[in-house]
Write a protein that holds these residues in place. Structure first.
Motif, PDB file in Angstrom:
ATOM      1  N   TYR A 135      38.433  59.512  30.470  1.00  0.00           N
ATOM      2  CA  TYR A 135      38.180  60.783  29.790  1.00  0.00           C
ATOM      3  C   TYR A 135      37.119  61.589  30.542  1.00  0.00           C
ATOM      4  O   TYR A 135      35.931  61.434  30.313  1.00  0.00           O
ATOM      5  N   LYS A 136      37.545  62.426  31.456  1.00  0.00           N
ATOM      6  CA  LYS A 136      36.627  63.344  32.121  1.00  0.00           C
ATOM      7  C   LYS A 136      36.278  64.478  31.167  1.00  0.00           C
ATOM      8  O   LYS A 136      37.144  64.937  30.442  1.00  0.00           O
ATOM      9  N   PRO A 137      35.020  64.929  31.122  1.00  0.00           N
ATOM     10  CA  PRO A 137      33.912  64.570  32.010  1.00  0.00           C
ATOM     11  C   PRO A 137      32.968  63.516  31.429  1.00  0.00           C
ATOM     12  O   PRO A 137      31.850  63.383  31.894  1.00  0.00           O
ATOM     13  N   VAL A 159      46.654  68.819  23.109  1.00  0.00           N
ATOM     14  CA  VAL A 159      45.464  69.235  22.359  1.00  0.00           C
ATOM     15  C   VAL A 159      44.407  68.146  22.508  1.00  0.00           C
ATOM     16  O   VAL A 159      44.617  67.000  22.098  1.00  0.00           O
ATOM     17  N   THR A 160      43.282  68.513  23.083  1.00  0.00           N
ATOM     18  CA  THR A 160      42.190  67.575  23.313  1.00  0.00           C
ATOM     19  C   THR A 160      40.878  68.286  23.021  1.00  0.00           C
ATOM     20  O   THR A 160      40.870  69.365  22.425  1.00  0.00           O
ATOM     21  N   GLU A 161      39.742  67.708  23.419  1.00  0.00           N
ATOM     22  CA  GLU A 161      38.461  68.349  23.169  1.00  0.00           C
ATOM     23  C   GLU A 161      38.191  69.457  24.186  1.00  0.00           C
ATOM     24  O   GLU A 161      38.675  69.434  25.320  1.00  0.00           O
ATOM     25  N   SER A 162      37.378  70.419  23.781  1.00  0.00           N
ATOM     26  CA  SER A 162      37.089  71.585  24.610  1.00  0.00           C
ATOM     27  C   SER A 162      36.567  71.205  25.982  1.00  0.00           C
ATOM     28  O   SER A 162      36.986  71.771  27.002  1.00  0.00           O
ATOM     29  N   ALA A 163      35.630  70.259  26.033  1.00  0.00           N
ATOM     30  CA  ALA A 163      35.021  69.897  27.317  1.00  0.00           C
ATOM     31  C   ALA A 163      36.049  69.330  28.277  1.00  0.00           C
ATOM     32  O   ALA A 163      36.019  69.638  29.475  1.00  0.00           O
ATOM     33  N   GLU A 164      36.961  68.500  27.781  1.00  0.00           N
ATOM     34  CA  GLU A 164      37.986  67.945  28.661  1.00  0.00           C
ATOM     35  C   GLU A 164      38.954  69.038  29.111  1.00  0.00           C
ATOM     36  O   GLU A 164      39.366  69.073  30.276  1.00  0.00           O
ATOM     37  N   MET A 219      24.197  67.434  31.129  1.00  0.00           N
ATOM     38  CA  MET A 219      25.311  68.267  30.681  1.00  0.00           C
ATOM     39  C   MET A 219      25.648  69.356  31.705  1.00  0.00           C
ATOM     40  O   MET A 219      26.821  69.574  32.043  1.00  0.00           O
ATOM     41  N   ASP A 220      24.624  69.995  32.241  1.00  0.00           N
ATOM     42  CA  ASP A 220      24.841  71.057  33.214  1.00  0.00           C
ATOM     43  C   ASP A 220      25.470  70.525  34.490  1.00  0.00           C
ATOM     44  O   ASP A 220      26.280  71.201  35.133  1.00  0.00           O
ATOM     45  N   ARG A 221      25.111  69.301  34.852  1.00  0.00           N
ATOM     46  CA  ARG A 221      25.649  68.687  36.070  1.00  0.00           C
ATOM     47  C   ARG A 221      27.161  68.558  35.995  1.00  0.00           C
ATOM     48  O   ARG A 221      27.862  68.709  37.001  1.00  0.00           O
ATOM     49  N   TRP A 222      27.683  68.320  34.800  1.00  0.00           N
ATOM     50  CA  TRP A 222      29.112  68.067  34.652  1.00  0.00           C
ATOM     51  C   TRP A 222      29.900  69.253  34.098  1.00  0.00           C
ATOM     52  O   TRP A 222      31.090  69.372  34.343  1.00  0.00           O
ATOM     53  N   LEU A 223      29.249  70.135  33.363  1.00  0.00           N
ATOM     54  CA  LEU A 223      29.987  71.197  32.689  1.00  0.00           C
ATOM     55  C   LEU A 223      29.805  72.568  33.329  1.00  0.00           C
ATOM     56  O   LEU A 223      30.489  73.508  32.956  1.00  0.00           O
ATOM     57  N   LYS A 224      28.896  72.700  34.304  1.00  0.00           N
ATOM     58  CA  LYS A 224      28.726  73.989  34.967  1.00  0.00           C
ATOM     59  C   LYS A 224      29.691  74.090  36.130  1.00  0.00           C
ATOM     60  O   LYS A 224      29.960  73.111  36.801  1.00  0.00           O
ATOM     61  N   GLY A 234      46.683  75.790  37.685  1.00  0.00           N
ATOM     62  CA  GLY A 234      47.924  76.042  36.972  1.00  0.00           C
ATOM     63  C   GLY A 234      47.826  75.730  35.495  1.00  0.00           C
ATOM     64  O   GLY A 234      48.665  76.158  34.704  1.00  0.00           O
ATOM     65  N   LEU A 235      46.778  74.972  35.097  1.00  0.00           N
ATOM     66  CA  LEU A 235      46.538  74.676  33.686  1.00  0.00           C
ATOM     67  C   LEU A 235      45.358  75.487  33.185  1.00  0.00           C
ATOM     68  O   LEU A 235      44.382  75.710  33.906  1.00  0.00           O
ATOM     69  N   CYS A 236      45.431  75.906  31.930  1.00  0.00           N
ATOM     70  CA  CYS A 236      44.359  76.712  31.330  1.00  0.00           C
ATOM     71  C   CYS A 236      43.995  76.179  29.944  1.00  0.00           C
ATOM     72  O   CYS A 236      44.885  75.915  29.121  1.00  0.00           O
ATOM     73  N   ALA A 237      42.701  76.029  29.704  1.00  0.00           N
ATOM     74  CA  ALA A 237      42.201  75.747  28.362  1.00  0.00           C
ATOM     75  C   ALA A 237      42.381  76.999  27.517  1.00  0.00           C
ATOM     76  O   ALA A 237      42.090  78.110  27.971  1.00  0.00           O
ATOM     77  N   ILE A 238      42.852  76.828  26.287  1.00  0.00           N
ATOM     78  CA  ILE A 238      43.169  77.968  25.427  1.00  0.00           C
ATOM     79  C   ILE A 238      42.080  78.134  24.367  1.00  0.00           C
ATOM     80  O   ILE A 238      41.947  77.315  23.459  1.00  0.00           O
ATOM     81  N   ASN A 239      41.280  79.179  24.524  1.00  0.00           N
ATOM     82  CA  ASN A 239      40.200  79.506  23.583  1.00  0.00           C
ATOM     83  C   ASN A 239      39.281  78.315  23.294  1.00  0.00           C
ATOM     84  O   ASN A 239      39.057  77.956  22.128  1.00  0.00           O
ATOM     85  N   PRO A 240      38.712  77.686  24.327  1.00  0.00           N
ATOM     86  CA  PRO A 240      37.844  76.525  24.069  1.00  0.00           C
ATOM     87  C   PRO A 240      36.587  76.856  23.279  1.00  0.00           C
ATOM     88  O   PRO A 240      35.969  75.960  22.689  1.00  0.00           O
ATOM     89  N   ASP A 241      36.213  78.137  23.258  1.00  0.00           N
ATOM     90  CA  ASP A 241      35.054  78.538  22.461  1.00  0.00           C
ATOM     91  C   ASP A 241      35.418  78.784  20.995  1.00  0.00           C
ATOM     92  O   ASP A 241      34.539  79.004  20.162  1.00  0.00           O
TER      93      ASP A 241
END
Length: 266
Positions: free
Chosen positions: A53-55, A199-204, A261-266, A214-221
């Protein structure tokens, strides 16, 4: 256009919540020895993780692990002066392995749920991370809501044994559901047009849209369902939970938590 929502839109749990989580009372005199004492005596903390499960936690080809929870565990074990020992598990076996004593705690992007809470403790939640669809970028407009996804012609894919499977089965009654055994390759199924939505978690979802063009997260916010992430702990060991919660609080207050968190999500 490919959506690129700001990562800061992933909301972090307030410091006050972490503080309250660390205020659990110590066990009464004469109570059973805490796992906290046993871990320090052994010099090793055994940590269960699915590692797919990244990240949060991902097992590399050399069998080592990387991710948010892996970095946090490095700091946590250092605070106890012990070494981390990673125990590979699956989402279906996560709770059984913890309850069987195969590990001292479990990490790796675990969603807080009342079902899990019935048989184990959670640490104080450290992240808000709700359910978010990910699909081919050309199809983003088609899958904005549960109702848009839940149609007979839509192929919904999910991995077994965790909150993603529970969400899919609870919310999609008309869509064609496909159980895919490997979380690592599930995104390739979308790219190959063998499935339409996962459908998974926003961070993933945000992480995978970076890794899989080619893949896009849909409205993760604006996730489809509110969710929190936490570590899974043995039931009724109040002293161990209190230590975990206090460590999380101090890590957040010092800024180290946010740096990870910033190291992996930025």
């Amino acid at each position: 256009m490919r959506p690129t929502p700001p990562l800061r839109s992933l909301l972090w749990i307030a410091v006050a919540a972490l503080t309250l989580g660390g205020c659990a009372m110590a066990p009464p005199q004469g109570a059973a020895t805490s796992r906290l004492d046993a871990v320090q005596k052994a010099g090793v903390l055994r940590i269960c993780t699915p590692g797919d499960y990244k990240p949060f936690s991902f097992q590399k080809p050399d069998a080592s692990y990387e991710g948010i929870d892996v970095d946090l565990m490095a700091g946590f074990t250092a605070s106890l002066s012990v070494k981390p020992e990673w125990v590979k598990t699956t989402w279906a076996n996560l709770l059984p392995d913890l309850r069987a004593g195969k590990c001292d705690m479990a990490v790796g992007g675990i969603s807080v749920s009342t079902d899990r809470q019935k048989v184990a403790f959670f640490s104080t939640a450290y992240m808000v991370n709700g359910k978010t669809p990910i699909a081919r970028c050309a199809d983003v407009a088609k899958y904005q809501t549960v109702a848009q996804i839940d149609k007979p012609e839509v192929r919904v894919i999910f991995n077994p044994g965790g909150s993603n499977e529970r969400f899919a089965r609870a919310n999609f009654k008309q869509a064609k559901l496909t159980l895919h055994g490997e979380n690592v390759t599930i995104f390739d199924e979308l790219l190959a047009n063998r499935a339409d939505v996962f459908v998974t978690e926003s961070a993933e979802a945000i992480t995978q849209q970076k890794l899989k063009p080619g893949l896009c997260a849909i409205n993760p916010d604006k996730p489809l369902q509110y969710g929190e992430m936490a570590w899974l702990l043995p039931r009724d060991d109040v002293a161990f939970k209190a230590y975990v919660d206090q460590w999380l609080h101090l890590s957040l207050a010092s800024g180290e938590f946010q740096r990870v968190m910033d190291r992996w999500l930025k």
